[in-house]
Design an enzyme around this catalytic site. Sequence first.
Site: not given
Ligand SMILES: NC(=O)c1ccc[n+]([C@@H]2O[C@H](COP(=O)([O-])OP(=O)(O)OC[C@H]3O[C@@H](n4cnc5c(N)ncnc54)[C@H](OP(=O)(O)O)[C@@H]3O)[C@@H](O)[C@H]2O)c1
Length: 291
Positions: A16, A42, A67-68, A107-108, A131, A135, A157
Site C-alpha cells: 500500500g 486477507d 478499496y481505494t 478519507t476527506d 467510495y 468509507k 490526497w
Molecule cells: N490514496 C489516497 O489518496 C487516500 C486518501 C484518503 C484516504 N485514503 C485511505 O488511506 C488508506 C490507505 O490508502 P492507500 O492509498 O495507501 O491504499 P493502496 O495503496 O490502494 O493500498 C491498499 C492496500 O490494501 C491491501 N488490501 C486490499 N484488499 C485487501 C484484503 N482483502 N486483505 C488484505 N489487504 C488488502 C492491498 O494489499 P494487496 O496489494 O496485497 O492487495 C494494499 O496494500 C485507505 O483506507 C484509503 O481509503 C487514501
Amino acid sequence: MRLEGSRIAILGGKTGLLGQALATAFGRAGALPFPLSSRDCDVLNPLCVEQWLDKNDPDLLVNATGYTQVDQAEDEPEMAFALNGSAPPLLATLAARRSIPFVHYSTDFVFNGGKRTPYTEYDEPGASSVYGISKADGERGLLKLGYDRTLIIRISWLFGPGKSNFVKKIIGLSETHSKLTVVNDQIGSPSYTPDIAANTLKLLELDATGIFHLANTGETSWHGLANMAVSLAGKSCTVSPVPSSGYPTKAGRPPYSVLDLAKFIRTTGTTPRRWEDALKQYVLDDLGFGA
Ligand SMILES: NC(=O)c1ccc[n+]([C@@H]2O[C@H](COP(=O)([O-])OP(=O)(O)OC[C@H]3O[C@@H](n4cnc5c(N)ncnc54)[C@H](OP(=O)(O)O)[C@@H]3O)[C@@H](O)[C@H]2O)c1
C-alpha cells in the site's frame, strides 16, 4: 504507547502507498513492523487475520488497507463496502479481544464538499460516491462497536514513495506530452505519506483515540498540485486548468474537502509542514529530480 520494541501489524503495509510509509516510520522509531499483504492476511477473512494475530502476538493493529479505486467502486459496490465498510469493525473486534490499540484510516471524501472552510472532526459525513459512502460506513461501524482503543485518522490526497500516485503519474505524462489539462475546481490538502506516517506515530505515543484529521497544511486544486510537481521536475509541459465538467468521471468528488488540523495540532503540539515543502522533498529527493 511506547513504540520502541513494540510489534506492529500493518495490514496493507507491504504494497500500500500509505502502509509502506508506515512500515518505514515504525522501523525508524525502533518498533518491529510486520508489513502484511492480502496474501499474508486477507482482511475479508477474519479467521485468517485472527490466526495471524494469535501466531505473531502484535502490540498494535494498523489497518492501512482499503478499496481505494474511487471510480471503479461505482461498478463494484459490494467489494468496496466489504473492504471499507464491513472489514474495519471486524478488525477492531479482533484488536479488542487482544486489548491492543487499533488504528484505521478514512478519507476527506466522506464529506460532500458543500463547505468552504476546512472540515472538522465534528462535521457530518455526507458523501455521494460509493467510495466515500463505504468509507463513512466503516467509520460508523467502528463508532458503533465503541472499542475505546480505536484511533480513526481521516487523511487526504496522498502522494509518496513506493507506489504509483497522482503526482508520479502527472510527471510521467509531462515527459510525453507538451500540454496537459487538470481540474481546478476540486480543492483539498495534498499529503505526503511519510509525513502522515510520522504524525500517526505522534498520536500513538500520546495514546490518542477517536477521530483525527491529518494532512499537510495548506490547500490547492489538482491543477495546482500538478503544476507545481511538473515545474519541480523541470519539465517544459504546460499544465492548464479545466473545470470538472470538462473531465467527467464515474464517481463524483467533493469540490472542497480541506481537513481542519486544529485537533491534531492541539493534541500533539505539532503543525504538519506545508504540502509545497513535502512535494519538493518527494519530487526532488524521492523521485530523484533534484540530482
Ligand atoms: N490514496 C489516497 O489518496 C487516500 C486518501 C484518503 C484516504 N485514503 C485511505 O488511506 C488508506 C490507505 O490508502 P492507500 O492509498 O495507501 O491504499 P493502496 O495503496 O490502494 O493500498 C491498499 C492496500 O490494501 C491491501 N488490501 C486490499 N484488499 C485487501 C484484503 N482483502 N486483505 C488484505 N489487504 C488488502 C492491498 O494489499 P494487496 O496489494 O496485497 O492487495 C494494499 O496494500 C485507505 O483506507 C484509503 O481509503 C487514501
